[in-house]
Design a protein around this motif. Structure first.
Motif, mmCIF file in Angstrom:
data_model
loop_
_atom_site.group_PDB
_atom_site.id
_atom_site.type_symbol
_atom_site.label_atom_id
_atom_site.label_comp_id
_atom_site.label_asym_id
_atom_site.label_seq_id
_atom_site.Cartn_x
_atom_site.Cartn_y
_atom_site.Cartn_z
ATOM 1 N N PHE A 78 2.347 -8.515 11.630
ATOM 2 C CA PHE A 78 2.916 -7.195 11.323
ATOM 3 C C PHE A 78 2.477 -6.200 12.390
ATOM 4 O O PHE A 78 1.439 -6.369 13.036
ATOM 5 C CB PHE A 78 2.471 -6.727 9.936
ATOM 6 N N THR A 79 3.292 -5.178 12.567
ATOM 7 C CA THR A 79 2.969 -4.141 13.548
ATOM 8 C C THR A 79 2.856 -2.763 12.919
ATOM 9 O O THR A 79 2.601 -1.781 13.610
ATOM 10 C CB THR A 79 4.042 -4.094 14.657
ATOM 11 N N LEU A 80 3.057 -2.693 11.616
ATOM 12 C CA LEU A 80 2.919 -1.448 10.869
ATOM 13 C C LEU A 80 2.218 -1.713 9.544
ATOM 14 O O LEU A 80 2.308 -2.820 8.992
ATOM 15 C CB LEU A 80 4.284 -0.829 10.561
ATOM 16 N N VAL A 81 1.548 -0.699 9.024
ATOM 17 C CA VAL A 81 0.937 -0.741 7.701
ATOM 18 C C VAL A 81 1.548 0.369 6.862
ATOM 19 O O VAL A 81 1.677 1.503 7.339
ATOM 20 C CB VAL A 81 -0.589 -0.541 7.785
ATOM 21 N N ALA A 82 1.954 0.046 5.647
ATOM 22 C CA ALA A 82 2.529 1.055 4.757
ATOM 23 C C ALA A 82 1.655 1.192 3.516
ATOM 24 O O ALA A 82 1.472 0.244 2.760
ATOM 25 C CB ALA A 82 3.953 0.672 4.346
ATOM 26 N N GLY A 83 1.111 2.385 3.307
ATOM 27 C CA GLY A 83 0.319 2.648 2.110
ATOM 28 C C GLY A 83 1.211 3.124 0.981
ATOM 29 O O GLY A 83 2.153 3.876 1.191
ATOM 30 N N VAL A 84 0.923 2.650 -0.235
ATOM 31 C CA VAL A 84 1.699 3.044 -1.414
ATOM 32 C C VAL A 84 1.018 4.248 -2.069
ATOM 33 O O VAL A 84 -0.122 4.147 -2.527
ATOM 34 C CB VAL A 84 1.796 1.890 -2.431
ATOM 35 N N PRO A 85 1.694 5.409 -2.119
ATOM 36 C CA PRO A 85 1.084 6.583 -2.760
ATOM 37 C C PRO A 85 0.882 6.344 -4.270
ATOM 38 O O PRO A 85 1.721 5.689 -4.879
ATOM 39 C CB PRO A 85 2.122 7.680 -2.537
#
Length: 213
Positions: A78-85
């Motif tokens: 992966f090249t991005l990280v997405a945090g879940v609010p």
């Protein structure tokens, strides 16, 4: 395990959450999925211990590296990280800083923002979703759907705790692999063996998990 020994493996997280008073017992309704739960875990309290939060990020990094290095990798690059609010944002931020990987996040529903996704990204990028806890999987699935609509690729998600209430299967049905650092059952087992909770609280918890799993 004796009461004086150090928790093995990732069970240090269970001990840390106990010290932070982040684990409660009673009768909790935690949204549509978890109804009359005998246990509640508030992972947001980790922000009160930066060292523990940093250790969580390090453990996630080590878990992912191990899974990606297998002959048949269980986690994709992966090249991005997405945090879940909101609960997953502090975990994702700590992880992003630790591995030097850019982060994005989805604005919560009903937020008046022109751009639903905050952060810089390019269509086609592979994105790892990070949340603090998973119950039925709805928050991660909603995040994954929004990312997919924006042209991002989601194959894997990471959570610190899996409450074992259908979330893993829901993600699997959507083609998303879940990596969990601890399960609710592991936490209950640790708290009982460490002498933190009486047997009746332990039994109510494991019976709840068995009924929901």
């Amino acid at each position: 395990m004796t009461k004086s020994s150090k928790p093995a493996g990732n069970l240090w997280l269970a001990e840390e959450l106990w010290k932070l008073d982040a684990i409660g017992f009673g009768d909790f309704t935690l949204g549509r999925t978890a109804v009359h739960s005998p246990i509640y875990v508030n992972l947001r309290r980790l922000i009160s211990n930066p060292r523990a939060l940093a250790r969580c990020a390090k453990i996630i990094k080590e878990e992912l590296e191990a899974l990606m290095s297998m002959r048949n990798p269980h986690v994709q690059p992966f090249t991005l990280v997405a945090g879940v609010p909101f609960g997953g944002l502090h975990v994702a931020t700590a992880f992003s800083l630790g591995v030097n990987t850019p982060m994005i996040y989805i604005h919560p529903p009903a937020t008046d923002k022109a751009d639903v996704i905050e952060g810089i990204y390019v269509r086609g990028q592979s994105c790892l979703i990070i949340d603090d806890l998973i119950t039925g999987g709805g928050s991660i699935l909603q995040t994954a759907a929004t990312l997919s609509e924006a042209g991002l690729v989601v194959r894997d998600a990471v959570t610190l705790i899996d409450r074992q209430e259908g979330g893993r299967q829901a993600l699997k049905n959507a083609g998303i692999n879940l990596v969990a650092i601890l399960t609710l059952e592991q936490i209950a087992n640790y708290l009982m063996s460490a002498g933190h909770i009486p047997e009746d609280q332990y039994r109510r918890t494991v019976e709840y998990i068995a009924a929901r799993g």
